[in-house]
Design a protein around this motif. Structure first.
Motif, PDB file in Angstrom:
ATOM      1  N   PRO A  43       7.667   1.634   5.191  1.00  0.00           N
ATOM      2  CA  PRO A  43       6.707   0.846   5.978  1.00  0.00           C
ATOM      3  C   PRO A  43       5.286   1.019   5.435  1.00  0.00           C
ATOM      4  CG  PRO A  43       8.256   1.979   7.413  1.00  0.00           C
ATOM      5  CD  PRO A  43       8.513   2.499   6.029  1.00  0.00           C
ATOM      6  N   ASP A  44       4.542  -0.073   5.454  1.00  0.00           N
ATOM      7  CA  ASP A  44       3.224  -0.092   4.816  1.00  0.00           C
ATOM      8  C   ASP A  44       2.185  -0.659   5.790  1.00  0.00           C
ATOM      9  OD1 ASP A  44       1.078  -0.268   3.076  1.00  0.00           O
ATOM     10  OD2 ASP A  44       1.826  -2.074   2.070  1.00  0.00           O
ATOM     11  N   PRO A  45       1.696   0.172   6.710  1.00  0.00           N
ATOM     12  CA  PRO A  45       0.716  -0.334   7.684  1.00  0.00           C
ATOM     13  C   PRO A  45      -0.552  -0.859   7.020  1.00  0.00           C
ATOM     14  CG  PRO A  45       1.554   1.838   8.319  1.00  0.00           C
ATOM     15  CD  PRO A  45       2.022   1.584   6.930  1.00  0.00           C
ATOM     16  N   ALA A  46      -0.906  -0.324   5.848  1.00  0.00           N
ATOM     17  CA  ALA A  46      -2.141  -0.742   5.186  1.00  0.00           C
ATOM     18  C   ALA A  46      -1.999  -2.085   4.481  1.00  0.00           C
ATOM     19  CB  ALA A  46      -2.582   0.322   4.184  1.00  0.00           C
ATOM     20  N   GLY A  47      -0.762  -2.548   4.277  1.00  0.00           N
ATOM     21  CA  GLY A  47      -0.553  -3.829   3.608  1.00  0.00           C
ATOM     22  C   GLY A  47      -1.029  -3.849   2.169  1.00  0.00           C
ATOM     23  N   PHE A  48      -0.714  -2.787   1.421  1.00  0.00           N
ATOM     24  CA  PHE A  48      -1.180  -2.704   0.041  1.00  0.00           C
ATOM     25  C   PHE A  48      -0.551  -3.803  -0.814  1.00  0.00           C
ATOM     26  CE2 PHE A  48      -1.694   1.977   1.039  1.00  0.00           C
ATOM     27  CZ  PHE A  48      -3.093   1.951   0.996  1.00  0.00           C
ATOM     28  N   SER A  49      -1.320  -4.305  -1.767  1.00  0.00           N
ATOM     29  CA  SER A  49      -0.817  -5.244  -2.762  1.00  0.00           C
ATOM     30  C   SER A  49      -1.373  -4.821  -4.114  1.00  0.00           C
ATOM     31  CB  SER A  49      -1.250  -6.672  -2.439  1.00  0.00           C
ATOM     32  OG  SER A  49      -2.642  -6.829  -2.683  1.00  0.00           O
ATOM     33  N   THR A  50      -0.885  -5.472  -5.179  1.00  0.00           N
ATOM     34  CA  THR A  50      -1.363  -5.091  -6.507  1.00  0.00           C
ATOM     35  C   THR A  50      -2.862  -5.301  -6.644  1.00  0.00           C
ATOM     36  OG1 THR A  50      -0.716  -7.284  -7.297  1.00  0.00           O
ATOM     37  CG2 THR A  50       0.831  -5.488  -7.686  1.00  0.00           C
ATOM     38  N   ALA A  51      -3.427  -6.166  -5.810  1.00  0.00           N
ATOM     39  CA  ALA A  51      -4.884  -6.352  -5.850  1.00  0.00           C
ATOM     40  C   ALA A  51      -5.623  -5.046  -5.582  1.00  0.00           C
ATOM     41  CB  ALA A  51      -5.304  -7.421  -4.841  1.00  0.00           C
ATOM     42  N   ASP A  52      -4.996  -4.136  -4.833  1.00  0.00           N
ATOM     43  CA  ASP A  52      -5.635  -2.853  -4.518  1.00  0.00           C
ATOM     44  C   ASP A  52      -5.615  -1.895  -5.694  1.00  0.00           C
ATOM     45  OD1 ASP A  52      -6.238  -3.282  -1.646  1.00  0.00           O
ATOM     46  OD2 ASP A  52      -4.062  -3.486  -1.509  1.00  0.00           O
TER      47      ASP A  52
ATOM     48  N   GLY B   4      -2.995  12.913  -7.577  1.00  0.00           N
ATOM     49  CA  GLY B   4      -4.093  12.294  -8.289  1.00  0.00           C
ATOM     50  C   GLY B   4      -4.203  10.797  -8.121  1.00  0.00           C
ATOM     51  N   LEU B   5      -3.307  10.173  -7.372  1.00  0.00           N
ATOM     52  CA  LEU B   5      -3.318   8.727  -7.190  1.00  0.00           C
ATOM     53  C   LEU B   5      -4.061   8.338  -5.921  1.00  0.00           C
ATOM     54  CD1 LEU B   5       0.400   7.819  -8.018  1.00  0.00           C
ATOM     55  CD2 LEU B   5      -1.561   7.716  -9.553  1.00  0.00           C
ATOM     56  N   SER B   6      -4.612   7.152  -5.914  1.00  0.00           N
ATOM     57  CA  SER B   6      -5.130   6.604  -4.668  1.00  0.00           C
ATOM     58  C   SER B   6      -3.951   6.265  -3.761  1.00  0.00           C
ATOM     59  CB  SER B   6      -5.946   5.343  -4.941  1.00  0.00           C
ATOM     60  OG  SER B   6      -5.099   4.291  -5.365  1.00  0.00           O
ATOM     61  N   ALA B   7      -4.224   6.057  -2.483  1.00  0.00           N
ATOM     62  CA  ALA B   7      -3.150   5.717  -1.547  1.00  0.00           C
ATOM     63  C   ALA B   7      -2.449   4.437  -1.970  1.00  0.00           C
ATOM     64  CB  ALA B   7      -3.713   5.591  -0.137  1.00  0.00           C
ATOM     65  N   ALA B   8      -3.230   3.451  -2.435  1.00  0.00           N
ATOM     66  CA  ALA B   8      -2.625   2.194  -2.873  1.00  0.00           C
ATOM     67  C   ALA B   8      -1.751   2.400  -4.101  1.00  0.00           C
ATOM     68  CB  ALA B   8      -3.714   1.166  -3.171  1.00  0.00           C
ATOM     69  N   GLU B   9      -2.244   3.140  -5.084  1.00  0.00           N
ATOM     70  CA  GLU B   9      -1.468   3.387  -6.299  1.00  0.00           C
ATOM     71  C   GLU B   9      -0.167   4.115  -5.972  1.00  0.00           C
ATOM     72  OE1 GLU B   9      -5.291   3.851  -9.343  1.00  0.00           O
ATOM     73  OE2 GLU B   9      -4.323   5.626  -8.472  1.00  0.00           O
ATOM     74  N   ALA B  10      -0.262   5.133  -5.115  1.00  0.00           N
ATOM     75  CA  ALA B  10       0.927   5.909  -4.769  1.00  0.00           C
ATOM     76  C   ALA B  10       1.969   5.026  -4.089  1.00  0.00           C
ATOM     77  CB  ALA B  10       0.547   7.077  -3.870  1.00  0.00           C
ATOM     78  N   HIS B  11       1.510   4.176  -3.162  1.00  0.00           N
ATOM     79  CA  HIS B  11       2.471   3.321  -2.461  1.00  0.00           C
ATOM     80  C   HIS B  11       3.088   2.301  -3.406  1.00  0.00           C
ATOM     81  CE1 HIS B  11       4.300   1.169   0.906  1.00  0.00           C
ATOM     82  NE2 HIS B  11       3.972   0.071   0.243  1.00  0.00           N
ATOM     83  N   LEU B  12       2.273   1.667  -4.225  1.00  0.00           N
ATOM     84  CA  LEU B  12       2.772   0.611  -5.103  1.00  0.00           C
ATOM     85  C   LEU B  12       3.693   1.154  -6.189  1.00  0.00           C
ATOM     86  CD1 LEU B  12      -0.536  -1.407  -5.422  1.00  0.00           C
ATOM     87  CD2 LEU B  12       1.529  -2.159  -4.222  1.00  0.00           C
TER      88      LEU B  12
END
Length: 707
Positions: A87-96, A124-132
């Motif tokens: 589940p991704d409450p932040a709604g990350f996309s590659t744009a992040d 060392g990853l941002s939250a978006a990078e880690a999720h994606l």
């Protein structure tokens, strides 16, 4: 003689005893081999089992977690459609994860990643990078293991076991002595359905099968998590034929139909038990399908076993064959084993509708994602070995992701399609500080189209192949022709930022230019794209050949090829990819064969082969063959280095967390096709990539000539 039977064109009646050649390399197992379990599958679906023919003892085949967590298991069942996202409450996309980078064509958008971070974990990853990077990930569908008196069998109860993988029928037969009962388990996968058949015969007193389910895992290489029973749901409905299981893992849903002549009962929150109706026989078929709706028409065990036997017999009969067993070289037996088993393994793991993961459907790697630069190493051999349809299964994927590839090129100021490197099933680029800057996957659609054309040459299918795939060739060529930039020397150059195939240069991507291998690829790609258009009755863009002729030659220092145009010493680890400029790539006139030969000897003198990868050995062998060093070609192909080791299963083992590497198997088949089947301009000698000093006797039929 180097070849007592010359090359034969496709369609020639076989003269080699195919069945004997294959059966001689049936895999026979007499004890538990922790790193080398066996699989059955069809390229889109596969299951990997232990010496009981099932997933009875997953703990005996441990798979370390690359992220440092608890170990998983190499046993399980994977399908190319089975993907889960947390589940991704932040709604990350590659744009992040996008960054704007200065390039020779202006500001360009890349799906980048924090430099120096550990891509196997979130460190060392941002939250978006880690999720994606972690989502989506491929998950295990089920494990089916033997039970004794209603509980899972225990390793100490296994008194004896013997197992044979019959390659001619794709059937695994296991003779088991468990808890004092002796019986035989036969296992096979359906060639056209995601179904596993299990047939058990013998003393089955108290013996049954438990089908169990786990949660998905976002681990770099694990596909199952048994520590979170609340993270998934299993709903079981018994039927007249067995059971229909509905599985829910967040938004991912699938069904498992069970057909059996035994009885079925629920065994806890996430398992069903299947018991024989009598004491001597049990048939069970498990059919998996994506989605939550609809019943499943599950075939019987006999139907699956018959379909498997028919498909695999046809596979071995229609394809090419190479026999080196009459050779005097003592390594011939091992080469023959690798040739036969690599054909089986790539058909099981690398012949699906998606570009495969480097570990195929054995275990996850990079969360199960495909790497487009590896796609030819998995599958380019299929048309060369007379099985073009197994490559064509995956090519429509490029058509589906073409809009994304066009968008990537457009956002970098270029026409055509820029193909991604590490991808999700729908073609999303994975954030990386390497992948989005690689170039060597760009020409691959042209390579595939040319190999398919060659495999169909002289038949009605040639025109059909050209009609179907020339549009992808055109999109690829448009990007390839627009990327190079003019230099003060009047030549066209591949500009930074880029990462060459030898990824150890990734830290200088902002300065890296003109990698030797990619320069040769570019010329061959553009020339071949133009020729394919002409063969299709179309007029190619004249800029393609103009750019091809103006491509800069690779840099030569001290008489050998440099990795790229950068004033730094050669880094002698990772892929020696500069050799691919004449080896993987045919002779384009861009490099001097004498320089490539000197570069080959320079690499072999002191390369860090422990830091190389499995496809480097066949790639280097192809270079040796093309520059007239057939003895070295064989030596490199069979070099006794750890990354070139092939397990009893046939898998090319790399590391404990990367226990299989299908590019090594497919690469070996591509190299053997070139060495035994020849290439354009080889001089006409049979088996030109093998020595003609009497040490090798190579019999080849049905191979398609390599470019």
């Amino acid at each position: 003689m180097s070849a007592t039977i010359p090359r034969t064109p496709p369609g020639t009646p076989p003269r080699l005893d195919r069945r004997a050649l294959v059966a001689a390399h049936d895999v026979v197992v007499r004890s538990v081999l922790p790193a080398s379990p066996l699989s059955v599958g069809n390229g889109r679906f596969a299951t990997t089992v232990d010496v009981t023919g099932l997933h009875t003892f997953p703990q005996l085949h441990p798979l370390p977690d690359a992220g440092g967590g608890p170990a998983g298991s190499m046993l399980g069942t994977l399908a190319e459609w089975a993907w889960h996202s947390d589940p991704d409450p932040a709604g990350f996309s590659t744009a992040d994860a996008e960054r704007v980078v200065d390039t020779a064509h202006g500001p360009a958008v890349y799906v980048d990643m924090t430099r120096g971070a550990d891509g196997r974990s979130a460190a060392g990853l941002s939250a978006a990078e880690a999720h994606l990077r972690a989502n989506p990930h491929r998950f295990d569908l089920f494990r089916a293991g033997l039970t004794v008196d209603g509980r899972p069998a225990r390793p100490h109860e296994l008194r004896d076991a013997g197992q044979r993988l019959d390659l001619w029928s794709g059937t695994l037969t296991s003779r088991v002595d468990l808890a004092g009962r002796r019986f035989e388990v036969t296992t096979a996968a359906h060639p056209r359905a995601d179904a596993l058949a299990v047939r058990v015969r013998g003393d089955l007193t108290g013996i049954g099968v438990r089908v169990g389910f786990g949660a998905a895992s976002p681990s770099w290489n694990l596909s199952r998590d048994d520590t979170r029973p609340g993270a998934h749901r299993t709903d079981v409905r018994t039927t007249a034929a067995g059971a229909l299981v509905h599985r829910t893992l967040d938004a991912a849903r699938y069904r498992l139909g069970a057909r059996t002549d035994g009885s079925v009962r629920v065994a806890g929150a996430h398992a069903v038990d299947v018991a024989p109706s009598g004491t001597g026989a049990l048939d069970l078929v498990l059919l998996a399908a994506p989605g939550a709706e609809g019943d499943l028409d599950v075939p019987g065990a006999g139907e699956v076993l018959a379909a498997s036997a028919a498909w695999w017999e046809e596979f071995w009969t229609r394809g090419a064959a190479v026999d080196v067993t009459a050779s005097r070289d003592p390594r011939a037996g091992e080469l023959q084993r690798r040739i036969v088993l690599s054909q089986y393994l790539t058909a099981v793991h690398s012949a699906g509708t998606l570009p495969p993961a480097e570990t195929g459907l054995l275990v996850n790697s990079w969360r199960g994602r495909g790497h487009l630069e590896m796609h030819p190493w998995h599958a380019a051999h299929f048309p060369l070995w007379g099985r073009a349809d197994l490559l064509e299964r995956s090519l429509p994927w490029y058509e589906r992701v073409l809009p994304r590839a066009r968008r990537t090129a457009h956002r970098q100021g270029l026409p055509g399609a820029r193909w991604p490197k590490q991808v999700t099933p729908d073609g999303e680029e994975t954030p990386s500080d390497i992948g989005p800057f690689l170039l060597w996957q760009q020409p691959h659609p042209v390579q595939f189209a040319e190999l398919l054309r060659r495999s169909a040459a002289g038949t009605d299918r040639e025109a059909e192949v050209l009609r179907r795939w020339v549009p992808l060739v055109a999109e690829t060529a448009r990007f390839a022709a627009a990327l190079p930039v003019p230099g003060p020397d009047g030549r066209l150059h591949l500009p930074p930022p880029l990462v060459p195939a030898q990824e150890s240069w990734a830290d200088v991507r902002e300065r890296a230019a003109d990698p030797s291998f990619e320069l040769a690829q570019w010329r061959w790609c553009l020339r071949t794209a133009a020729e394919l258009h002409r063969r299709a009755g179309l007029v190619p863009d004249p800029s393609w050949e103009r750019v091809a002729e103006r491509i800069a030659a690779p840099v030569v220092r001290d008489g050998v090829l440099a990795a790229l145009d950068l004033d730094e010493p050669l880094r002698r680890t990772d892929h020696p990819s500069m050799l691919g400029a004449l080896g993987v790539v045919p002779d384009t006139g861009l490099v001097d064969p004498a320089v490539v030969r000197a570069s080959l000897h320079d690499v072999l003198a002191d390369w860090d082969w422990a830091g190389a990868w499995g496809w480097d050995f066949p790639a280097t062998a192809m270079t040796a063959a093309r520059v007239g060093e057939p003895g070295l070609a064989v030596d490199v192909l069979l070099a006794p280095h750890a990354k070139n080791h092939h397990l009893p299963s046939g898998h090319n083992h790399q590391t404990p967390v990367l226990p299989a590497y299908l590019p090594g198997n497919g690469g070996l088949l591509a190299a053997v096709a070139l060495m035994a089947g020849g290439w354009d301009g080889d001089g006409g000698r049979p088996a030109p990539g093998f020595p003609d000093d009497g040490s090798w006797d190579v019999r080849a039929e049905g191979l398609v000539r390599s470019p």
